[in-house]
Design an enzyme around this catalytic site. Sequence first.
Site, PDB file in Angstrom:
ATOM      1  N   ASN A 153      57.033  -8.164  40.364  1.00 13.39           N
ATOM      2  CA  ASN A 153      56.061  -7.326  39.650  1.00 13.39           C
ATOM      3  C   ASN A 153      56.545  -5.898  39.201  1.00 13.39           C
ATOM      4  OD1 ASN A 153      56.545  -6.365  42.171  1.00 13.39           O
ATOM      5  ND2 ASN A 153      54.594  -5.589  42.648  1.00 13.39           N
ATOM      6  N   GLU A 250      60.193  -3.775  52.280  1.00  7.60           N
ATOM      7  CA  GLU A 250      58.823  -3.427  51.722  1.00  7.60           C
ATOM      8  C   GLU A 250      58.102  -4.454  51.344  1.00  7.60           C
ATOM      9  OE1 GLU A 250      56.221  -2.654  49.463  1.00  7.60           O
ATOM     10  OE2 GLU A 250      57.414  -2.454  47.760  1.00  7.60           O
ATOM     11  N   CYS A 284      51.924  -4.197  45.410  1.00  8.76           N
ATOM     12  CA  CYS A 284      51.644  -4.369  46.816  1.00  8.76           C
ATOM     13  C   CYS A 284      50.826  -3.179  47.360  1.00  8.76           C
ATOM     14  CB  CYS A 284      53.191  -4.420  47.487  1.00  8.76           C
ATOM     15  SG  CYS A 284      53.900  -3.180  47.065  1.00  8.76           S
ATOM     16  N   GLU A 464      61.829   3.435  50.775  1.00  6.61           N
ATOM     17  CA  GLU A 464      62.462   3.523  49.647  1.00  6.61           C
ATOM     18  C   GLU A 464      62.113   4.779  49.256  1.00  6.61           C
ATOM     19  OE1 GLU A 464      63.880   0.330  48.185  1.00  6.61           O
ATOM     20  OE2 GLU A 464      61.984  -0.749  47.936  1.00  6.61           O
TER      21      GLU A 464
END
Length: 490
Positions: A153, A250, A284, A464
């Site tokens: 994505n 993640e 997400c 992150e």
Amino acid sequence: MRLLAPLLTPGPAGPVFLTLMRSASSGTMQIKEPLNFWAGRRVLIREDTGLEPVYEPATVWRKMAGMDRARVMLQVARLIEQRKEIIAEVEVVNNGKSITEARLDVDSARLCIEYFAGLATNLSGQHVQLPGGSFAYTRREPLGVCVGIGAWNYPFQIAAWKSAPAIACGNSMVFKPSPVTPVSAVLLAEIYAEAGGPEGLFNVVQGAQETGTLLCHHPSVAKVSFTGSVATGKKIMEMASKGVKPVTLELGGKSPLIIFEDSDLENAVRGALMANFLSQGQVCSNGTRVFVQRSILPQFLTEIVRRTKAIQIGDPLLEDTRMGALVSRPHLDRVLGYVEQAKEEGARVLCGGEPFTPADLKLKNGYYMTPCVLDRCTDDMTCVREEIFGPVMSVLAFDTEEEVLRRANNSPLGLAAGVFTKDIQRAHRVIENLQAGSCFINNYNITPVEVPFGGYKTSGIGRENGQVTIEFYSQLKTVVVEMGDVDSLF
């Protein structure tokens, strides 16, 4: 080891740039050259003997001063800025998102590399004074070779988000993009090489599950960072545990967005749109469970439907387009299936949720659908419980703060959450009680690279971006220095 042969074999020095045949109508790209990349060139898949060890490039980079590493990273950022439009166009064809969003993704990648270039200059340890003039100190040292496994994505942005902290800390990275979107990470590898990164600093290897498995198990790999589904994340964690390797995960989300009756309705609507329809809903962290206080539900639904119907769908390379194509036909069919199931379970479709054929005949077979708003949703519906990963918003009514907190937290996932209200005390109180790692007050899906991003519960481990990420790509060494005689018990 056969699949790792191209990965471990450096090619001749010097960047080679890819001539691309773009096709916005199909969402595909014709690849004329191998995409495995090492040290500025693509390498053919072949078996070889006397292979260069994958960890060798880290030896050069890890010994460089932080200022020298920062200079290379800042040059990478400058090259990204110079090629922003080319990279964005490649990302559109690679992924299907609008050119407007693709430019923002490239900006995020550049900013991330700039940010960690700054942190590379001041990595430091601690000095502790001990009795008798003795002392101890700590050193923050690189891990070695870090593996990054990306999602489809945000292909270019994720490659930057994973490589920037790793490289700033003195590691090298082997990056495996999603096989669905293999191209743009290669452009980043070429830029790292052109900017002066040493041989093997950032490497791209293509492949699917078998390649990822090999990387996770490889004894020279020190860490794995993965973005993707919960199911795959669990497998990666299990594989990495065989070698006691740290992981950053993640993973998925089914995040709540809570809109209280005292909120600014215009901003709440804007936030809900941003929480659901960026990148065709393939995000997400999306706030796809939109909880609206019952007293303002009619006004909210009227406005959200009006704005959703006005979203411009079509050729993602056109400036006016705000929603491009989904990433693949199977994924489009999966998302449309969720809409049908929602209707069967009692939800009401207020708009969208259907295949869409743009006026441009070149796009007639594209993977388009109309963005969907579902009303009359309940907590037990599949569309509310499972991550759809498409442009589908589920709207749920609530009455009290206590009730909505209980319902919002009733999920095994905990990536993100948001709240809209003018009551600042309520805002902070609600956020404190939401079980999510990345939270927003009176906005949504804002991800500045200066702050950490990551989830609670099964939505992941580690973070992150932000200064804390340095801790996930380095290890701490303690050194005790005795300035006197050894005080022995023997």
